[in-house]
Design a protein around this motif. Structure first.
Motif, PDB file in Angstrom:
ATOM      1  N   GLY A   1       0.540  -1.267  -0.184  1.00 12.86           N
ATOM      2  CA  GLY A   1      -0.062   0.246   0.079  1.00 12.86           C
ATOM      3  C   GLY A   1       0.816   1.569  -0.403  1.00 12.86           C
ATOM      4  N   LEU A   2       1.975   1.153   0.425  1.00 11.30           N
ATOM      5  CA  LEU A   2       2.967   2.725   0.428  1.00 11.30           C
ATOM      6  C   LEU A   2       3.242   2.730  -0.915  1.00 11.30           C
ATOM      7  CD1 LEU A   2       5.136   3.763   1.811  1.00 11.30           C
ATOM      8  CD2 LEU A   2       6.803   2.950  -0.213  1.00 11.30           C
TER       9      LEU A   2
ATOM     10  N   MET B   1       2.022   4.035  -8.104  1.00 11.26           N
ATOM     11  CA  MET B   1       1.893   2.676  -8.308  1.00 11.26           C
ATOM     12  C   MET B   1       2.008   2.581  -6.845  1.00 11.26           C
ATOM     13  SD  MET B   1       4.419   1.469 -11.111  1.00 11.26           S
ATOM     14  CE  MET B   1       3.618   0.438 -10.815  1.00 11.26           C
ATOM     15  N   PHE B   2       1.267   1.532  -6.185  1.00 13.51           N
ATOM     16  CA  PHE B   2       1.583   1.156  -4.626  1.00 13.51           C
ATOM     17  C   PHE B   2       1.583  -0.187  -4.539  1.00 13.51           C
ATOM     18  CE2 PHE B   2      -1.861   4.620  -5.583  1.00 13.51           C
ATOM     19  CZ  PHE B   2      -2.207   5.390  -4.620  1.00 13.51           C
TER      20      PHE B   2
ATOM     21  N   SER C   1      -4.765  -5.058  -2.149  1.00 13.46           N
ATOM     22  CA  SER C   1      -3.309  -4.640  -2.650  1.00 13.46           C
ATOM     23  C   SER C   1      -4.450  -3.145  -3.490  1.00 13.46           C
ATOM     24  CB  SER C   1      -2.519  -5.127  -3.210  1.00 13.46           C
ATOM     25  OG  SER C   1      -2.034  -5.649  -3.219  1.00 13.46           O
ATOM     26  N   ARG C   2      -3.347  -2.413  -3.758  1.00 12.20           N
ATOM     27  CA  ARG C   2      -4.438  -1.110  -3.630  1.00 12.20           C
ATOM     28  C   ARG C   2      -3.711  -1.176  -5.867  1.00 12.20           C
ATOM     29  NH1 ARG C   2      -4.047   5.233  -2.062  1.00 12.20           N
ATOM     30  NH2 ARG C   2      -5.418   6.555  -3.647  1.00 12.20           N
ATOM     31  N   PRO C   3      -4.908  -0.287  -6.296  1.00 12.65           N
ATOM     32  CA  PRO C   3      -4.463  -0.653  -8.124  1.00 12.65           C
ATOM     33  C   PRO C   3      -3.639   0.272  -8.080  1.00 12.65           C
ATOM     34  CG  PRO C   3      -6.861  -0.631  -7.759  1.00 12.65           C
ATOM     35  CD  PRO C   3      -6.112  -0.728  -6.564  1.00 12.65           C
ATOM     36  N   HIS C   4      -2.590   0.267  -9.169  1.00  7.29           N
ATOM     37  CA  HIS C   4      -1.313   1.576  -9.647  1.00  7.29           C
ATOM     38  C   HIS C   4      -2.364   2.616 -10.360  1.00  7.29           C
ATOM     39  CE1 HIS C   4       1.063  -1.066  -8.356  1.00  7.29           C
ATOM     40  NE2 HIS C   4       1.292  -1.733  -9.767  1.00  7.29           N
ATOM     41  N   GLU C   5      -1.859   3.801 -10.356  1.00  7.82           N
ATOM     42  CA  GLU C   5      -2.448   4.886 -10.741  1.00  7.82           C
ATOM     43  C   GLU C   5      -1.604   5.874 -12.162  1.00  7.82           C
ATOM     44  OE1 GLU C   5      -3.913   7.872  -7.914  1.00  7.82           O
ATOM     45  OE2 GLU C   5      -5.408   6.062  -7.070  1.00  7.82           O
TER      46      GLU C   5
END
Length: 432
Positions: free
Chosen positions: A75-76, A85-86, A155-159
Motif C-alpha cells: 500500500g505504499l 504505483m502502490f 493491494s491498491r490498483p496503480h494509477e
C-alpha cells in the motif's frame, strides 16, 4: 546501497508492482520441481532466519510496509514521472497476499520479473537487480515471507498514465534494459570482493538510486553508479565513480564500513533516503558483509568528471555578495557545531571542509539539509544520533542560498554559488 538506498543517496523507475511470495515448502534444492519435501523444524527455522537476514539486505520492508501499517501488507504510494504505483501485499494471505505462490513462482518473480500468472512486473520492483540473486537465497527469502503474519488487505490498483498502464509495453523496455541471470563471480577477485559485488549489484540494488534514468525510465548503463537526481523526491544520489562527489577511492575502508553500518563516520553522515536504507537494512548486516560491500565500493572505477546536473547559475558579482552574507549567517547559526574552520566534530557533527557532498555540482542535498534539517539513522551502534535543525522558518530563500554558497566555497571547497531560485524550488519538496 536502495533502494530506498544511505548515504543519501536515483532512480525510481516505472515503479513497483512487486510480487514476492509463498507457500511453505522446504528450502534448498529439494523443491525446484515444485513438490513439497519435508524439512526438519531446525532446518526450517535456520532457513527462515537466513531469509529474514536476506530480506533485510534487500530492504523489502521499506517498500512493502506503510509507516505505522502492518508489516509487508503493501500500500505504499510510489510517485514516479509516469504516475503513482502502490506496492502489493506480500504477506502469506491466500486472498490478497501471496499465500498461494509456490517457491518456483517466487523465484520466477525475482529472477525474471514475471508474476505468478506470467504477467510482466513493473521495474519499480527491482528485478533487474534481483535477477542476480541465487536460487538458494531466493528460497530462503521465500521461506521467511511465508513465516510472517498474513494480512487480509487488498493491494491498491496503480494509477499510471496512459500508455504506461499497458503492461505489454514492458516487452520493449525489458528488451532494452533487462539482462536476466544470476551473479557470476569474478575469478580474478577475492571472495570478499565478490560477496560485496553480489550484495551491491543484487539484493542491495544500489544502482537504482545511484544511476541516472532516461526518459523511458531505464538506467543509463554508460553512467552506472555515476549519480543523479531521484525523480520527484528531490534528493540527489551522489556519484560513486567520481572523487568530486561521493567517489570512495580515497576513503579508508573502515570509514565506508562505518557509514554503511551506523550512518556516521569520520568522513560524513547520511541523511534523506540513504538514512532510511541504513535504518531499515544495512545496520542489521554482519560486519563481514558490510566490509565486503565497502571493499567492493572502494574499487568502483573512478572517473575524473561527474555528470553535470541542471543547475541555475548566479552571476559572479551576486555570488560574491551571497558569499559575504553567508559568512555571517554561518557564524550565527552553524559554527557552534561545525566549527569556524568547517572541520566539525566528527562523527557527531560532520566536517564541511573538504566534504565532497557539499561541493558537488548539484547543491540539492545541502540546500535541503539547511531547509529541512534531519537526523542520521538511529542504529544499534549509534542509537542517539545528533541532528541538524531546520532553518526553513527562520531563513529566507536568499539567506539559505547565502549560507550554502559560503559552505560550498570556503575552507578550500570548490563548489559554486547557489541561486535563491533553487532554494525556492526545493522549499516545498516532500520530506521523504
Amino acid at each position: 546501497m536502495k533502494r530506498k538506498s544511505l548515504f543519501a543517496l536515483s532512480a525510481v523507475v516505472v515503479v513497483a508492482a512487486a510480487a514476492l511470495v509463498p507457500v511453505l515448502w522446504s528450502g534448498g534444492d529439494n523443491l525446484h520441481n515444485g513438490s513439497a519435501v519435508a524439512a526438519t523444524p531446525a532446518d526450517q527455522a535456520a532457513l527462515v532466519k537466513k531469509g529474514e537476514y536476506l530480506a533485510r539486505a534487500g530492504d523489502c520492508i521499506a517498500c512493502h510496509t506503510v509507516r505505522g501499517g502492518k508489516q509487508f501488507a503493501g500500500g505504499l504510494p510510489m510517485a514516479t514521472p509516469f504516475g503513482t504505483m502502490f506496492t502489493p501485499n506480500i504477506t502469506p494471505d491466500d486472498q490478497y497476499g501471496i499465500g498461494k505462490w509456490t517457491q518456483d513462482d517466487f523465484y520466477r518473480a525475482m529472477h525474471t520479473g514475471r508474476s505468478k500468472d506470467g504477467s510482466l512486473l513493473y521495474p519499480g520492483f527491482p528485478f533487474t537487480s534481483y535477477t542476480k540473486v541465487t536460487r538458494a537465497d531466493s528460497d530462503a527469502i521465500y521461506a521467511y515471507l511465508r513465516s510472517v503474519t498474513p494480512v487480509n488487505v487488498p493491494s491498491r490498483p496503480h494509477e499510471l498514465k496512459f500508455p504506461f498502464n499497458q503492461r505489454n509495453m514492458l516487452i520493449g523496455w525489458r528488451t532494452l534494459f533487462f539482462r536476466e541471470g544470476e551473479y557470476k563471480a569474478d575469478p580474478t577477485k577475492s571472495v570478499e570482493w565478490n560477496r560485496g559485488a553480489y550484495l551491491i549489484e543484487g539484493l542491495g540494488h544500489c544502482g537504482m538510486c545511484h544511476t541516472s534514468i532516461n526518459a523511458m525510465g531505464g538506467p543509463v548503463s554508460s553512467a552506472a553508479f555515476a549519480g543523479g537526481l531521484i525523480p520527484l523526491q528531490n534528493w540527489y544520489a551522489p556519484s560513486l565513480t567520481s572523487n568530486k562527489e561521493a567517489g570512495l577511492g580515497d576513503w579508508e575502508t573502515k570509514d565506508i564500513a562505518d557509514l554503511l553500518k551506523t550512518g556516521v563516520s569520520n568522513r560524513g553522515a547520511v541523511f534523506g533516503p540513504m538514512a532510511e536504507v541504513v535504518h531499515n537494512s544495512l545496520q542489521y548486516m554482519t560486519d563481514a558483509d558490510i566490509n565486503a560491500m565497502a571493499t567492493y565500493l572502494k574499487t568502483i572505477p573512478q572517473k575524473s568528471e561527474a555528470p553535470e546536473p541542471l543547475q541555475l547559475e548566479t552571476s559572479e558579482k551576486f555570488g560574491g555578495e551571497l558569499l559575504k552574507q553567508g559568512q555571517k549567517i554561518y557564524a550565527d547559526n552553524c559554527a557552534k557545531c561545525h566549527a569556524d574552520n568547517g572541520l566539525g566534530q566528527p562523527p557527531a557533527f560532520p566536517p564541511l571542509a573538504n566534504n565532497q557532498s557539499i561541493q558537488m555540482p548539484s547543491a540539492v542535498n545541502p540546500i535541503r539539509m539547511v531547509l529541512n534539517g534531519g537526523y542520521p539513522p538511529s542504529t544499534d551502534a549509534n542509537p542517539h544520533p545528533y541532528g541538524m535543525p531546520p532553518f526553513a522558518q527562520s531563513l529566507s530563500n536568499q539567506e539559505v542560498a547565502a549560507v550554502v554558497t559560503y559552505i560550498r566555497m570556503s575552507w578550500g571547497n570548490h563548489g559554486t554559488a547557489v541561486s535563491p531560485q533553487q532554494v525556492s524550488d526545493l522549499r516545498s519538496a516532500p520530506l521523504d
